[in-house]
Design a protein around this motif. Structure first.
Motif, PDB file in Angstrom:
ATOM      1  N   ARG A 138      35.817   8.428  51.638  1.00  9.28           N
ATOM      2  CA  ARG A 138      35.934   8.177  50.210  1.00  9.28           C
ATOM      3  C   ARG A 138      37.342   7.662  49.955  1.00  9.28           C
ATOM      4  O   ARG A 138      38.299   8.181  50.506  1.00  9.28           O
ATOM      5  CB  ARG A 138      35.703   9.487  49.465  1.00  9.28           C
ATOM      6  CG  ARG A 138      35.577   9.345  47.982  1.00  9.28           C
ATOM      7  CD  ARG A 138      35.188  10.696  47.419  1.00  9.28           C
ATOM      8  NE  ARG A 138      34.829  10.584  46.039  1.00  9.28           N
ATOM      9  CZ  ARG A 138      34.509  11.609  45.281  1.00  9.28           C
ATOM     10  NH1 ARG A 138      34.489  12.820  45.777  1.00  9.28           N
ATOM     11  NH2 ARG A 138      34.202  11.446  44.024  1.00  9.28           N
ATOM     12  N   SER A 139      37.452   6.675  49.120  1.00 13.29           N
ATOM     13  CA  SER A 139      38.775   6.106  48.865  1.00 13.29           C
ATOM     14  C   SER A 139      39.656   7.100  48.121  1.00 13.29           C
ATOM     15  O   SER A 139      39.172   7.956  47.377  1.00 13.29           O
ATOM     16  CB  SER A 139      38.652   4.814  48.055  1.00 13.29           C
ATOM     17  OG  SER A 139      38.375   5.107  46.698  1.00 13.29           O
ATOM     18  N   ARG A 151      41.573   6.387  45.728  1.00 15.36           N
ATOM     19  CA  ARG A 151      41.433   6.094  44.298  1.00 15.36           C
ATOM     20  C   ARG A 151      40.227   6.841  43.709  1.00 15.36           C
ATOM     21  O   ARG A 151      40.310   7.430  42.635  1.00 15.36           O
ATOM     22  CB  ARG A 151      41.282   4.590  44.089  1.00 15.36           C
ATOM     23  CG  ARG A 151      40.965   4.226  42.651  1.00 15.36           C
ATOM     24  CD  ARG A 151      40.959   2.762  42.453  1.00 15.36           C
ATOM     25  NE  ARG A 151      42.335   2.427  42.090  1.00 15.36           N
ATOM     26  CZ  ARG A 151      42.818   1.228  41.998  1.00 15.36           C
ATOM     27  NH1 ARG A 151      42.071   0.201  42.283  1.00 15.36           N
ATOM     28  NH2 ARG A 151      44.054   1.029  41.631  1.00 15.36           N
ATOM     29  N   SER A 152      39.121   6.834  44.431  1.00 11.39           N
ATOM     30  CA  SER A 152      37.922   7.539  43.991  1.00 11.39           C
ATOM     31  C   SER A 152      38.173   9.044  43.890  1.00 11.39           C
ATOM     32  O   SER A 152      37.753   9.689  42.924  1.00 11.39           O
ATOM     33  CB  SER A 152      36.772   7.243  44.963  1.00 11.39           C
ATOM     34  OG  SER A 152      35.663   8.034  44.671  1.00 11.39           O
ATOM     35  N   HIS A 172      40.400   9.658  40.787  1.00  9.71           N
ATOM     36  CA  HIS A 172      39.663   9.507  39.522  1.00  9.71           C
ATOM     37  C   HIS A 172      38.741  10.703  39.293  1.00  9.71           C
ATOM     38  O   HIS A 172      38.684  11.241  38.183  1.00  9.71           O
ATOM     39  CB  HIS A 172      38.873   8.203  39.495  1.00  9.71           C
ATOM     40  CG  HIS A 172      39.712   6.996  39.254  1.00  9.71           C
ATOM     41  ND1 HIS A 172      40.432   6.789  38.099  1.00  9.71           N
ATOM     42  CD2 HIS A 172      39.964   5.925  40.037  1.00  9.71           C
ATOM     43  CE1 HIS A 172      41.091   5.656  38.168  1.00  9.71           C
ATOM     44  NE2 HIS A 172      40.834   5.113  39.348  1.00  9.71           N
ATOM     45  N   ALA A 173      38.042  11.125  40.348  1.00  2.00           N
ATOM     46  CA  ALA A 173      37.134  12.266  40.217  1.00  2.00           C
ATOM     47  C   ALA A 173      37.903  13.544  39.905  1.00  2.00           C
ATOM     48  O   ALA A 173      37.468  14.344  39.075  1.00  2.00           O
ATOM     49  CB  ALA A 173      36.315  12.433  41.502  1.00  2.00           C
TER      50      ALA A 173
END
Length: 179
Positions: free
Chosen positions: A5-6, A8-9, A12-13
């Motif tokens: 998973r990035s 960034r992801s 954000h999560a």
């Protein structure tokens, strides 16, 4: 290896999770000045919220884990700076920061494993490190998370919020790789 998973992801999560939870925000304020043990208590609340169910009862010992983890990382970085200084190569001193995070990332999943009740949290953290892609992958993500945690408050995101978002990102990542 789990699907990567990035960063960034993950960020954000974790920001969405923190901002949507009055429980996490209140627990962060209560735990903020209690060092590693307070951080572990907050992570237990956060992990329970992520899972939607309680986690095992938190035991004492978070402080010693934190001191060992960050003491080792700081010691390696300090030794590198001393060697560089001794041989007149201080211009390479920023490399000590990379060394710090190479060592620190070995325990990236240590606190989640501890909070999760692992009998051998160091061993569990190493299994998760391998499942997450190994030292280089984890170190590169941890360095980004550290930047958010340490400097996010300076760009208007709130220091406590930034710290919690970084911790939540580690917890979400732990949930992906622990299986």
């Amino acid at each position: 290896m789990a699907e990567a998973r990035s960063i960034r992801s993950l960020l954000h999560a974790s920001a969405r999770t923190f901002d949507a939870s009055a429980t996490l925000r209140a627990a962060a304020r209560r735990s903020a000045r209690r060092g590693f043990q307070g951080g572990a208590e907050w992570m237990a609340v956060a992990l329970a919220e992520i899972r939607g169910q309680p986690v095992s009862t938190l035991r004492p010992g978070a402080t010693i884990l934190g001191v060992l983890k960050y003491g080792a990382a700081t010691g390696v970085a300090a030794l590198a700076v001393l060697v560089l200084w001794r041989f007149g190569h201080l211009r390479w001193a920023p490399c000590a920061l990379v060394l710090f995070y190479l060592v620190e990332s070995q325990g990236a999943f240590l606190f989640p494993a501890f909070v999760d009740g692992a009998v051998r949290p160091w061993a569990q953290a190493q299994r998760c490190l391998r499942a997450a892609g190994g030292t280089w992958v984890v170190t590169s993500k941890v360095m980004v998370l550290a930047a958010v945690m340490l400097f996010g408050g300076g760009v208007g995101q709130g220091f406590l919020r930034s710290w919690c978002i970084g911790c939540l990102a580690i917890l979400l990542w732990y949930e992906e790789v622990r299986r």
